[in-house]
Motif scaffolding. Structure first.
Motif, PDB file in Angstrom:
ATOM      1  N   PRO A   1       0.849  -1.202   0.000  1.00 21.95           N
ATOM      2  CA  PRO A   1       0.000   0.000   0.000  1.00 21.95           C
ATOM      3  C   PRO A   1       0.878   1.244   0.000  1.00 21.95           C
ATOM      4  CG  PRO A   1       0.118  -0.924   2.214  1.00 21.95           C
ATOM      5  CD  PRO A   1       0.975  -1.813   1.325  1.00 21.95           C
ATOM      6  N   GLY A   2       0.389   2.321  -0.551  1.00 24.99           N
ATOM      7  CA  GLY A   2       1.146   3.571  -0.588  1.00 24.99           C
ATOM      8  C   GLY A   2       0.223   4.762  -0.788  1.00 24.99           C
ATOM      9  N   TRP A   3       0.824   5.952  -0.818  1.00 25.29           N
ATOM     10  CA  TRP A   3       0.000   7.152  -0.953  1.00 25.29           C
ATOM     11  C   TRP A   3       0.825   8.296  -1.511  1.00 25.29           C
ATOM     12  CZ3 TRP A   3       0.806  11.779   1.950  1.00 25.29           C
ATOM     13  CH2 TRP A   3       1.861  11.697   2.886  1.00 25.29           C
ATOM     14  N   ASP A   4       0.126   9.293  -2.035  1.00 26.46           N
ATOM     15  CA  ASP A   4       0.692  10.611  -2.301  1.00 26.46           C
ATOM     16  C   ASP A   4      -0.432  11.623  -2.072  1.00 26.46           C
ATOM     17  OD1 ASP A   4      -0.884  10.654  -4.639  1.00 26.46           O
ATOM     18  OD2 ASP A   4       0.772  10.061  -5.937  1.00 26.46           O
ATOM     19  N   ASP A   5      -0.247  12.844  -2.509  1.00 27.47           N
ATOM     20  CA  ASP A   5      -1.249  13.873  -2.205  1.00 27.47           C
ATOM     21  C   ASP A   5      -2.590  13.609  -2.876  1.00 27.47           C
ATOM     22  OD1 ASP A   5       0.610  15.157  -0.692  1.00 27.47           O
ATOM     23  OD2 ASP A   5       1.173  16.616  -2.247  1.00 27.47           O
ATOM     24  N   ASP A   6      -2.594  12.830  -3.950  1.00 31.19           N
ATOM     25  CA  ASP A   6      -3.803  12.682  -4.755  1.00 31.19           C
ATOM     26  C   ASP A   6      -4.415  11.280  -4.751  1.00 31.19           C
ATOM     27  OD1 ASP A   6      -3.709  15.388  -5.753  1.00 31.19           O
ATOM     28  OD2 ASP A   6      -2.000  14.747  -6.985  1.00 31.19           O
TER      29      ASP A   6
END
Length: 731
Positions: free
Chosen positions: A574-579
């Motif tokens: 799993p991961g993320w960024d601003d969008d």
């Protein structure tokens, strides 16, 4: 040769886990067998007003007379058998169970595959209602004077789940059957499974004039007591109370009669008669009976089932077992004692609906209380200070006193001889406990939420101090049987174990320990190209969920086939960024099958994820209004089953980017998922956010039962966000 053995100690009601041994003169055991038995007081004959019923089984019916059963449910008829060719009738009138009140059931008639070919609608696998009329005439004519009502198709929400416009089809059948049923004096009963859906409400809207009785099957989920210690839901949290309350409200809205058409738990057949799991099953059964009886409009209930009946492996629903004869489990004694206590009662009401439950039973001018502890991992509460005239008796009817007199997970029955004496004593004892229960969770690394529930009989006022941080909240007021959430801003991420000091205005001080679960880090990713992003390189940097052993397989039963990581395993990042919130998953599986569509794609090879954005799940087996559940499958549209505001029907997940590919040579399926921020509100995609997360890898190989691998339970075997894994977003 027969032997008569006197057992004077069994002269009182109870469950006796006896064992017989045959030994040689030298003491060598030749034969050993379990021979448990139940002692209970006699019952009056079955009554139409009786509350207790049982699904028919190979169990001799005279056994049921000894535990207070009045109603027997049977599965009857069969259209194909009755009318194999149009107009060619082979009548086989059903026989009602002598001495009992009869609830016959059309088990699966009118469902696809059970309908005579000549009776189908053109180009369809569904029945033509006009062609059902001769069969329906036969059914209701054969019931006249023998039964009061007919259960019209068992769990149609499940048996018709793959039928387009299933509620409309079922309503059409009901509207066809009702005039015929009423002509012969038979009421139409509609049951639905414990699976949450809007099917029942839709049917009521379309066929409310044809339905006389609503009979839900408000099973708990999960409902298996197994030797491996897996979670089995209690009645208070497993969906039973919520499902019953919903159906009761619908029945009242449409002015229908209410009864419970089916209830039950299953127990692994290898567990001993006297095992803790067997006694817990008995406790849950009794608690269901008591809670159901608190609905005065509920006429009776049907327990599933008397003898044996295996399902999903070595798990048996019967409260009797075939084991060198027919032997009772503890649930038999609990059933009988509950029948003695509440059957044909004048009034039953839930007085205290906290972790400890108190039910008042008024019957024949006498008052009895049933009390039990429904809290998880709760310690017994001593009741030794109760007046001796309380005539305390166990769930099995055995007299109790001294140290055994305590509130546990098993209902305890108490008689009251003078008005309010027992209730006043119970209140005094329970008020000596800490008045508040405290549950803590983080919404981000520096914000602690404390959920405070006042379980006492009076309002609480006072101050709260968090230790060792020494953060205070002054001037709190929490009404009796009410809850408040307190937000504390901290200077740093707290330790996992905290102490909450509660200083009441009455001068009493209590301390409660709060343990926060460990959090797993979700790293920020730099994903410029979803299709070509090298997630395998990122996996080596940490934060990867890797499940390659049988320990993660559900169902966990050894009979479920699994030959190794090539059969089913996965690595997921799993991961993320601003969008976006990302899921990169590499699933190894020898076969990839998914012939399902729309909201059913989870039934085939796929992955599901669950999100608890506020990390505020409270342990109930249901989603909150802020939670999410998605399913992703190859060559299928992404699907959202749960999303804010509360979604009652699944729908396509718009805006989600997914690239799912299959390498048949490597037997690997790769999922690349990007869920946009605006599809995850109120989840905040920023460093420090804490949330609950669960992942389920679904597998459906030909010739094998459906299997899953789970990171955080709470999706596949139950809907329970409290069992999600706690995650924190980091850079």
């Amino acid at each position: 040769m027969s032997l008569d053995i006197e057992l004077p100690k069994t002269a009182v009601s109870g469950y006796y886990p006896a064992q017989l041994q045959v030994c040689t003169r030298q003491g060598k055991i030749v034969k050993r067998t379990e021979a448990p038995f139940v002692v209970t007081m006699p019952f009056p004959p079955p009554s139409r007003d009786g509350f207790f019923g049982m699904q028919d089984s190979p169990l001799p019916r005279n056994f049921l007379l000894r535990i207070g059963t009045s109603h027997i449910r049977t599965n009857d008829f069969g259209w194909k058998r009755f009318e194999p060719t149009q107009g060619n009738y082979i009548p086989r009138p059903p026989s009602p169970p002598a001495g009992f009140f009869w609830q016959p059931t059309l088990n699966s008639d009118f469902t696809p595959g059970q309908i005579p070919a000549w009776a189908l609608k053109p180009g369809s696998n569904l029945a033509d209602p006009a062609k059902t009329i001769p069969y329906l005439e036969y059914v209701f004519r054969s019931l006249r004077g023998k039964a009061e009502h007919l259960d019209f198709i068992n769990e149609p929400d499940l048996s018709l789940r793959n039928v387009p416009k299933n509620a409309e089809y079922y309503a059409e059948l009901l509207n066809t059957a009702a005039p015929i049923a009423h002509k012969y004096g038979i009421k139409l009963m509609v049951d639905v499974s414990g699976v949450n859906s809007d099917f029942f409400e839709r049917v009521l809207r379309l066929a409310h004039d044809s339905i006389d009785i609503c009979a839900p099957h408000p099973y708990c989920s999960p409902r298996i007591f197994a030797a491996d210690g897996r979670y089995c839901a209690p009645p208070e949290k497993g969906g039973f109370t919520a499902s019953l309350a919903t159906t009761a409200a619908l029945s009242k809205k449409y002015n229908k009669e209410l009864l419970i058409g089916e209830l039950g738990y299953s127990l692994e057949e290898t567990l001993p008669f006297h095992s803790p799991e067997a006694h817990r099953m008995a406790a849950f059964l009794a608690r269901m009976f008591l809670l159901a009886k608190c609905y005065p409009e509920c006429r009776y209930l049907i327990w599933f089932i008397g003898l044996d009946r295996w399902e999903a492996g070595p798990y048996c629903y019967g409260i009797w077992r075939t084991a060198n004869g027919i032997r009772p489990l503890p649930a038999v004694a609990a059933y009988a004692q509950a029948a003695h206590e509440i059957d044909r009662a004048d009034n039953v009401e839930l007085l205290l609906d906290s972790d400890i439950k108190i039910v008042r039973i008024q019957k024949g001018g006498k008052t009895t209380y049933a009390v039990w502890n429904a809290g998880e991992k709760a310690s017994p509460v001593s009741l030794q200070k109760l007046p001796p005239e309380c005539n305390a008796r166990s769930i099995y009817g055995t007299p109790l006193k001294g140290e055994k007199l305590a509130v546990t997970e098993q209902p305890l029955y108490l008689s009251e001889t003078s008005k309010e004496t027992i209730l006043s004593a119970l209140k005094a004892i329970l008020d000596n406990r800490p008045p508040l229960t405290v549950r803590g969770y983080l919404s981000d690394r520096n914000t602690l939420k404390l959920h405070l529930f006042n379980r006492s009989f009076r309002d609480w006022q006072g101050n709260l101090t968090l230790l060792p941080q020494n953060v205070r909240k002054i001037g709190l007021t929490i009404l009796r049987q009410a809850a408040e959430t307190v937000t504390l801003t901290l200077s740093d991420t707290p330790s996992r174990k905290l102490t909450v000091r509660l200083q009441g205005k009455d001068g009493r001080t209590f301390e409660e320990v709060v343990e926060l679960p460990e959090m797993q880090k979700v790293r920020r990713l730099n994903v410029n190209d979803l299709r070509n992003f090298d997630f395998q390189a990122e996996m080596r940097k940490g934060g990867t969920i890797c499940q390659q052993t049988r320990d993660y397989l559900l169902p966990p039963d050894p009979s479920i086939p699994w030959s190794g990581p090539k059969d089913l395993s996965h690595r997921t990042l799993p991961g993320w960024d601003d969008d976006y919130f990302y899921i990169f998953s590499e699933v190894r599986d020898e076969e990839h099958n998914n012939s399902f569509s729309l909201g059913n794609i989870w039934r085939g090879d796929s992955i599901q994820i669950g999100l608890d954005p506020f990390n505020n799940a409270d342990g109930k087996l249901a989603y909150d209004s802020d939670d999410y559940e998605f399913t992703f499958a190859r060559d299928k549209k992404p699907w959202v089953h749960q999303a804010p505001p509360v979604r009652k029907s699944p729908a396509e997940a718009t805006g989600v980017r997914q690239i799912i590919t299959r390498d048949e040579k490597e037997r690997t399926t790769v999922y690349r998922i990007a869920i946009p921020r605006n599809q995850l509100l109120p989840l905040k995609l920023r460093e420090g956010t804490v949330f609950g997360f669960a992942l389920c890898v679904n597998d459906l190989d030909q010739g094998k039962p459906r299997r899953t691998m789970n990171f955080g339970n709470g999706i596949s075997d139950m809907k329970c966000p409290a069992r999600f894994i706690k995650m924190v977003l980091v850079k």
